[in-house]
Scaffold this motif. Structure first.
Motif, short mmCIF file in Angstrom:
data_model
loop_
_atom_site.label_atom_id
_atom_site.label_comp_id
_atom_site.label_asym_id
_atom_site.label_seq_id
_atom_site.Cartn_x
_atom_site.Cartn_y
_atom_site.Cartn_z
N PHE A 114 7.75 9.75 4.06
CA PHE A 114 7.12 9.21 5.27
C PHE A 114 6.38 10.32 6.03
O PHE A 114 5.21 10.17 6.40
N ILE A 115 7.03 11.46 6.26
CA ILE A 115 6.41 12.57 6.97
C ILE A 115 5.24 13.14 6.19
O ILE A 115 4.21 13.51 6.77
N ALA A 116 5.36 13.20 4.87
CA ALA A 116 4.28 13.75 4.04
C ALA A 116 3.00 12.94 4.18
O ALA A 116 1.89 13.49 4.10
N TRP A 117 3.13 11.62 4.40
CA TRP A 117 1.95 10.77 4.56
C TRP A 117 1.45 10.74 6.00
O TRP A 117 0.25 10.65 6.24
N THR A 118 2.36 10.79 6.96
CA THR A 118 1.92 10.65 8.35
C THR A 118 1.41 11.95 8.95
O THR A 118 0.59 11.93 9.88
N LEU A 119 1.85 13.11 8.43
CA LEU A 119 1.41 14.40 8.98
C LEU A 119 -0.10 14.58 8.93
O LEU A 119 -0.72 14.87 9.96
N PRO A 120 -0.76 14.42 7.77
CA PRO A 120 -2.22 14.60 7.75
C PRO A 120 -2.96 13.60 8.63
O PRO A 120 -4.00 13.92 9.22
N ALA A 121 -2.43 12.38 8.75
CA ALA A 121 -3.05 11.38 9.61
C ALA A 121 -2.97 11.81 11.07
O ALA A 121 -3.95 11.69 11.83
N CYS A 122 -1.82 12.34 11.48
CA CYS A 122 -1.65 12.80 12.86
C CYS A 122 -2.56 13.98 13.16
O CYS A 122 -3.15 14.07 14.25
N VAL A 123 -2.70 14.90 12.22
CA VAL A 123 -3.57 16.07 12.40
C VAL A 123 -5.02 15.64 12.55
O VAL A 123 -5.74 16.11 13.45
N LEU A 124 -5.47 14.74 11.68
CA LEU A 124 -6.85 14.25 11.75
C LEU A 124 -7.10 13.52 13.05
O LEU A 124 -8.11 13.77 13.74
N TRP A 125 -6.19 12.63 13.43
CA TRP A 125 -6.34 11.84 14.66
C TRP A 125 -6.41 12.75 15.88
O TRP A 125 -7.29 12.62 16.72
N ALA A 126 -5.48 13.69 15.99
CA ALA A 126 -5.43 14.58 17.14
C ALA A 126 -6.67 15.47 17.22
O ALA A 126 -7.24 15.66 18.30
N THR A 127 -7.10 15.99 16.09
CA THR A 127 -8.26 16.89 16.07
C THR A 127 -9.53 16.18 16.53
O THR A 127 -10.31 16.72 17.32
N ARG A 129 0.79 -1.24 0.00
CA ARG A 129 0.00 0.00 0.00
C ARG A 129 0.82 1.29 0.00
O ARG A 129 0.29 2.36 -0.20
N GLY A 130 2.12 1.18 0.27
CA GLY A 130 2.96 2.36 0.21
C GLY A 130 2.51 3.45 1.17
O GLY A 130 2.29 3.23 2.35
N GLY A 131 2.37 4.68 0.64
CA GLY A 131 1.99 5.82 1.46
C GLY A 131 0.65 5.67 2.15
O GLY A 131 0.46 6.15 3.28
N ILE A 132 -0.30 5.00 1.49
CA ILE A 132 -1.61 4.78 2.10
C ILE A 132 -1.46 3.97 3.39
O ILE A 132 -2.17 4.20 4.37
N ALA A 133 -0.53 3.02 3.40
CA ALA A 133 -0.29 2.21 4.60
C ALA A 133 0.20 3.09 5.74
O ALA A 133 -0.19 2.91 6.90
N ILE A 134 1.07 4.05 5.43
CA ILE A 134 1.59 4.96 6.46
C ILE A 134 0.46 5.81 7.03
O ILE A 134 0.35 5.97 8.24
N PHE A 135 -0.39 6.34 6.16
CA PHE A 135 -1.51 7.17 6.61
C PHE A 135 -2.48 6.37 7.47
O PHE A 135 -2.83 6.78 8.59
N LEU A 136 -2.92 5.22 6.98
CA LEU A 136 -3.94 4.44 7.68
C LEU A 136 -3.42 3.78 8.95
O LEU A 136 -4.19 3.50 9.88
N SER A 137 -2.11 3.53 9.03
CA SER A 137 -1.56 2.85 10.20
C SER A 137 -1.79 3.66 11.48
O SER A 137 -1.84 3.09 12.57
N ARG A 138 -1.92 4.97 11.38
CA ARG A 138 -2.17 5.81 12.56
C ARG A 138 -3.48 5.41 13.24
O ARG A 138 -3.65 5.62 14.44
N PHE A 139 -4.38 4.78 12.48
CA PHE A 139 -5.70 4.43 13.01
C PHE A 139 -5.86 2.93 13.26
O PHE A 139 -6.97 2.48 13.58
N LEU A 140 -4.78 2.18 13.11
CA LEU A 140 -4.87 0.73 13.26
C LEU A 140 -4.07 0.25 14.47
O LEU A 140 -2.96 0.73 14.71
N PRO A 141 -4.63 -0.69 15.23
CA PRO A 141 -3.90 -1.22 16.39
C PRO A 141 -2.65 -1.96 15.97
O PRO A 141 -2.60 -2.56 14.90
N VAL A 142 -1.63 -1.93 16.81
CA VAL A 142 -0.33 -2.58 16.61
C VAL A 142 0.45 -1.94 15.46
O VAL A 142 1.59 -1.50 15.64
N LEU A 143 -0.17 -1.85 14.28
CA LEU A 143 0.54 -1.31 13.13
C LEU A 143 0.97 0.13 13.34
O LEU A 143 2.02 0.55 12.82
N HIS A 144 0.20 0.91 14.12
CA HIS A 144 0.59 2.32 14.29
C HIS A 144 1.89 2.45 15.06
O HIS A 144 2.57 3.47 14.97
#
Length: 218
Positions: free
Chosen positions: A144-157, A112-127
């Motif tokens: 890596f940062i380009a994909w994880t940044l929006p996931a972190c912002v969404l999760w935190a908000t 999944r590449g970048g999609i895996a990095i983004f979605l992993s923030r919301f998945l148990p163990v994988l995050h």
């Protein structure tokens, strides 16, 4: 129950906002960087900190602190994976995590590449494992940062907003509704159930995607 919840919320809100925000940021940083998230979920830390939010600016700064903590933690995880990833994987803690989880994380990133990095923030163990896995791969840190940044912002908000809104609503109702405590607990439980269900759906969809991807190559 109302008295207990009022005491807990008052205790959290009475903490110095700067200290409370720093604790949340540091806790989230540790969660990903040294795998504490496998034992103490970051969801709990952020929700408790969010209960103490009493105005918009406290909420904004808490979101910023959680995002920064997440990025620092995931960056540490990335570089640990880059420098000593195989050693961690074959260490005692790596064996405790389980080789199947390491393999799953690797395959997930490959498929999944970048999609895996983004979605992993919301998945148990994988995050907790994905940053280490990305570090062990040929994936560039900037990507890596380009994909994880929006996931972190969404999760935190989402977590800060829900925690602060539910606590604020409880404080308004506590003096007028004698079962306000049950409404508070019910709202938090409902949110956690929804989060659990969403994580399950995402996890199953991703597992299905990986199985489909494996099929033709078998």
């Amino acid at each position: 129950m109302d008295q207990l919840l009022t005491w807990v919320i008052d205790a959290v809100q009475s903490m110095d906002p700067v200290l409370r925000t720093l604790i949340a940021g540091v806790a989230i940083m540790l969660e990903t960087s040294i795998l504490i998230g496998l034992i103490v979920p970051g969801d709990t830390v952020v929700l408790v900190a969010a209960v103490g939010v009493t105005d918009v600016w406290q909420g904004v700064f808490l979101v910023i602190a959680v995002v920064i903590g997440s990025l620092l933690g995931e960056s540490i995880g990335f570089w640990l994976g880059h420098w000593i990833g195989p050693h961690i994987r074959h260490s005692r803690i790596g064996r405790w995590i389980g080789e199947d989880h390491w393999v799953r994380s690797e395959r997930y990133l490959q498929r999944r590449g970048g999609i895996a990095i983004f979605l992993s923030r919301f998945l148990p163990v994988l995050h907790s494992l994905v940053p280490l896995t990305v570090g062990m791969s040929e994936y560039a840190y900037r990507r890596f940062i380009a994909w994880t940044l929006p996931a972190c912002v969404l999760w935190a908000t989402v977590y800060v907003s829900v925690g602060s809104l539910v606590a604020g609503s409880y404080k308004e109702l506590a003096d007028r509704v004698h079962y306000a405590g049950y409404l508070f607990v019910g709202a938090i439980l409902l949110f956690l159930v929804i989060v659990f269900a969403v994580k399950k759906v995402i996890s199953r969809r991703e597992e299905h995607h990986m199985s489909d991807a494996d099929g033709p190559s078998a």
